[in-house]
Design a protein around this motif. Structure first.
Motif, PDB file in Angstrom:
ATOM      1  N   THR A  17       0.806  -1.227   0.000  1.00 39.09           N
ATOM      2  CA  THR A  17       0.000   0.000   0.000  1.00 39.09           C
ATOM      3  C   THR A  17       0.833   1.268   0.000  1.00 39.09           C
ATOM      4  O   THR A  17       0.286   2.366  -0.078  1.00 39.09           O
ATOM      5  CB  THR A  17      -0.937   0.045   1.231  1.00 39.09           C
ATOM      6  OG1 THR A  17      -0.147   0.082   2.426  1.00 39.09           O
ATOM      7  CG2 THR A  17      -1.865  -1.164   1.256  1.00 39.09           C
ATOM      8  N   ASP A  39      -1.316  -6.006   3.047  1.00 34.09           N
ATOM      9  CA  ASP A  39      -0.900  -5.053   4.073  1.00 34.09           C
ATOM     10  C   ASP A  39      -1.753  -5.256   5.317  1.00 34.09           C
ATOM     11  O   ASP A  39      -2.776  -5.935   5.275  1.00 34.09           O
ATOM     12  CB  ASP A  39      -1.003  -3.613   3.568  1.00 34.09           C
ATOM     13  CG  ASP A  39       0.125  -2.736   4.131  1.00 34.09           C
ATOM     14  OD1 ASP A  39       0.945  -2.253   3.340  1.00 34.09           O
ATOM     15  OD2 ASP A  39       0.179  -2.568   5.367  1.00 34.09           O
ATOM     16  N   LEU A  40      -1.318  -4.646   6.415  1.00 29.74           N
ATOM     17  CA  LEU A  40      -1.924  -4.917   7.714  1.00 29.74           C
ATOM     18  C   LEU A  40      -3.349  -4.393   7.833  1.00 29.74           C
ATOM     19  O   LEU A  40      -4.197  -5.020   8.476  1.00 29.74           O
ATOM     20  CB  LEU A  40      -1.048  -4.314   8.817  1.00 29.74           C
ATOM     21  CG  LEU A  40      -1.356  -4.705  10.256  1.00 29.74           C
ATOM     22  CD1 LEU A  40      -1.227  -6.217  10.438  1.00 29.74           C
ATOM     23  CD2 LEU A  40      -0.404  -3.979  11.212  1.00 29.74           C
ATOM     24  N   ASP A  41      -3.640  -3.236   7.230  1.00 32.18           N
ATOM     25  CA  ASP A  41      -4.952  -2.592   7.338  1.00 32.18           C
ATOM     26  C   ASP A  41      -5.849  -3.078   6.200  1.00 32.18           C
ATOM     27  O   ASP A  41      -5.640  -2.707   5.040  1.00 32.18           O
ATOM     28  CB  ASP A  41      -4.774  -1.071   7.264  1.00 32.18           C
ATOM     29  CG  ASP A  41      -6.069  -0.308   7.476  1.00 32.18           C
ATOM     30  OD1 ASP A  41      -7.155  -0.854   7.205  1.00 32.18           O
ATOM     31  OD2 ASP A  41      -6.003   0.861   7.916  1.00 32.18           O
ATOM     32  N   PRO A  42      -6.871  -3.902   6.488  1.00 36.16           N
ATOM     33  CA  PRO A  42      -7.723  -4.456   5.419  1.00 36.16           C
ATOM     34  C   PRO A  42      -8.422  -3.380   4.601  1.00 36.16           C
ATOM     35  O   PRO A  42      -8.513  -3.496   3.369  1.00 36.16           O
ATOM     36  CB  PRO A  42      -8.736  -5.319   6.185  1.00 36.16           C
ATOM     37  CG  PRO A  42      -8.099  -5.609   7.498  1.00 36.16           C
ATOM     38  CD  PRO A  42      -7.267  -4.406   7.820  1.00 36.16           C
ATOM     39  N   GLY A  43      -8.919  -2.324   5.263  1.00 36.27           N
ATOM     40  CA  GLY A  43      -9.602  -1.263   4.540  1.00 36.27           C
ATOM     41  C   GLY A  43      -8.677  -0.523   3.602  1.00 36.27           C
ATOM     42  O   GLY A  43      -9.021  -0.248   2.447  1.00 36.27           O
ATOM     43  N   ARG A  44      -7.486  -0.218   4.086  1.00 32.57           N
ATOM     44  CA  ARG A  44      -6.517   0.511   3.265  1.00 32.57           C
ATOM     45  C   ARG A  44      -6.062  -0.329   2.077  1.00 32.57           C
ATOM     46  O   ARG A  44      -5.960   0.184   0.959  1.00 32.57           O
ATOM     47  CB  ARG A  44      -5.315   0.933   4.105  1.00 32.57           C
ATOM     48  CG  ARG A  44      -4.237   1.643   3.286  1.00 32.57           C
ATOM     49  CD  ARG A  44      -3.153   2.231   4.183  1.00 32.57           C
ATOM     50  NE  ARG A  44      -2.048   2.747   3.400  1.00 32.57           N
ATOM     51  CZ  ARG A  44      -2.048   3.896   2.747  1.00 32.57           C
ATOM     52  NH1 ARG A  44      -3.132   4.658   2.777  1.00 32.57           N
ATOM     53  NH2 ARG A  44      -1.000   4.296   2.048  1.00 32.57           N
ATOM     54  N   VAL A  45      -5.791  -1.594   2.295  1.00 34.87           N
ATOM     55  CA  VAL A  45      -5.271  -2.407   1.196  1.00 34.87           C
ATOM     56  C   VAL A  45      -6.338  -2.587   0.111  1.00 34.87           C
ATOM     57  O   VAL A  45      -6.018  -2.596  -1.086  1.00 34.87           O
ATOM     58  CB  VAL A  45      -4.737  -3.764   1.703  1.00 34.87           C
ATOM     59  CG1 VAL A  45      -5.847  -4.750   2.037  1.00 34.87           C
ATOM     60  CG2 VAL A  45      -3.768  -4.379   0.697  1.00 34.87           C
ATOM     61  N   ARG A  46      -7.598  -2.674   0.506  1.00 33.85           N
ATOM     62  CA  ARG A  46      -8.663  -2.761  -0.502  1.00 33.85           C
ATOM     63  C   ARG A  46      -8.798  -1.452  -1.259  1.00 33.85           C
ATOM     64  O   ARG A  46      -9.018  -1.449  -2.483  1.00 33.85           O
ATOM     65  CB  ARG A  46      -9.982  -3.150   0.162  1.00 33.85           C
ATOM     66  CG  ARG A  46     -10.049  -4.617   0.590  1.00 33.85           C
ATOM     67  CD  ARG A  46     -11.474  -5.026   0.920  1.00 33.85           C
ATOM     68  NE  ARG A  46     -11.965  -4.350   2.112  1.00 33.85           N
ATOM     69  CZ  ARG A  46     -11.873  -4.851   3.356  1.00 33.85           C
ATOM     70  NH1 ARG A  46     -11.295  -6.024   3.540  1.00 33.85           N
ATOM     71  NH2 ARG A  46     -12.355  -4.185   4.379  1.00 33.85           N
ATOM     72  N   ALA A  64      -5.680  -8.703   3.306  1.00 29.34           N
ATOM     73  CA  ALA A  64      -5.103  -8.419   4.621  1.00 29.34           C
ATOM     74  C   ALA A  64      -3.902  -9.322   4.863  1.00 29.34           C
ATOM     75  O   ALA A  64      -3.900 -10.497   4.487  1.00 29.34           O
ATOM     76  CB  ALA A  64      -6.147  -8.631   5.710  1.00 29.34           C
ATOM     77  N   ASP A  66      -0.553  -9.801   7.883  1.00 24.38           N
ATOM     78  CA  ASP A  66       0.385  -9.461   8.950  1.00 24.38           C
ATOM     79  C   ASP A  66       1.635 -10.290   8.709  1.00 24.38           C
ATOM     80  O   ASP A  66       1.650 -11.499   8.959  1.00 24.38           O
ATOM     81  CB  ASP A  66      -0.222  -9.776  10.323  1.00 24.38           C
ATOM     82  CG  ASP A  66       0.720  -9.432  11.477  1.00 24.38           C
ATOM     83  OD1 ASP A  66       1.886  -9.046  11.218  1.00 24.38           O
ATOM     84  OD2 ASP A  66       0.294  -9.568  12.635  1.00 24.38           O
TER      85      ASP A  66
END
Length: 239
Positions: A17, A39-46, A64, A66
């Motif tokens: 991301t 990436d760690l943040d599911p919302g951000r990676v989407r 997602a 980790d």
């Protein structure tokens, strides 16, 4: 419009991301590859996956991940395999930098660098290596640093992690080649140009180039004032 060299290649990228991971995703998409970013943040990676898809209209999934959890890392690769219909390339691009000089750095901060910059690369290389040996082909790309070849004052733990990544890559490059797996270690200079690093990653895959690959540092002046031409072409979708 130039011919896209990586049509049909299926690529999983950690740390996708931001920074080198995001630029690598753009570069692979520009060459026609299908990708999954983690990436760690599911919302951000989407959200980033959606953004990349709008830029190039290619196949890109945001998953997602980790990287410090080996079980979740395995799940990420399995999900990427399902989404893409297989995997050909894994890029271990997740990375954290030091925030304090060595003597001021807490044990927790040092451990985090070791977990992300080294242990996760070992995990990713092992998981990808086992998968690729089983299928008889594959390419692993790890991100080292000039700091792992020489030194960077005040960043002793970071240097140690990158030095270890380079050693890991050298051993794996020699040990897995006969089993059909290429391992590249891309080492950026001290002043990193993410676009140039992404180009080096893609070049390794296009040429099947393993071993240690250096990326010259970018001028701070140029970095501040002049966007990388390949980056502009990727963003505009005009490669």
């Amino acid at each position: 419009m130039s011919k896209k060299a990586l049509v049909g290649k299926r690529v999983a990228i950690t740390g996708g991301t931001h920074g080198i991971g995001r630029e690598a995703a753009l570069a692979f998409l520009a060459e026609g590859a299908d990708i999954a970013i983690g990436d760690l943040d599911p919302g951000r990676v989407r959200a980033v996956a959606t953004q990349l898809n709008r830029i190039h209209g290619g196949t890109v999934f945001g998953l997602a991940l980790d990287v410090t959890d080996s079980g979740r890392f395995a799940e990420f690769l399995a999900a990427a395999d399902r989404k893409l219909g297989g995997l050909d390339v894994v890029v271990n691009a997740a990375d954290v930098s030091p925030t304090e000089a060595f003597l001021a750095e807490t044990e927790r901060e040092s451990d985090h660098q070791i977990d992300v910059n080294l242990r996760a690369v070992i995990t990713g290389s092992r998981l990808a290596g086992a998968r690729f040996v089983a299928q008889g082909h594959g390419h692993i790309v790890n991100i080292g640093s000039a700091a792992g070849v020489a030194t960077a004052l005040g960043a002793a733990v970071y240097c140690a992690t990158k030095h270890a990544v380079i050693g890991l890559g050298t051993a794996l490059h020699r040990g897995l080649a006969e089993q059909g797996v290429t391992v590249s270690t891309v080492a950026p200079g001290y002043v990193t140009d993410p676009e140039a690093v992404a180009d080096a990653i893609v070049d390794c895959v296009e040429r099947g180039r393993g071993g240690l690959v250096g990326v010259p540092p970018v001028s701070r002046f140029r970095s501040a004032l002049l966007p990388h031409p390949d980056s502009l072409r990727r963003i505009l979708g005009t490669t």
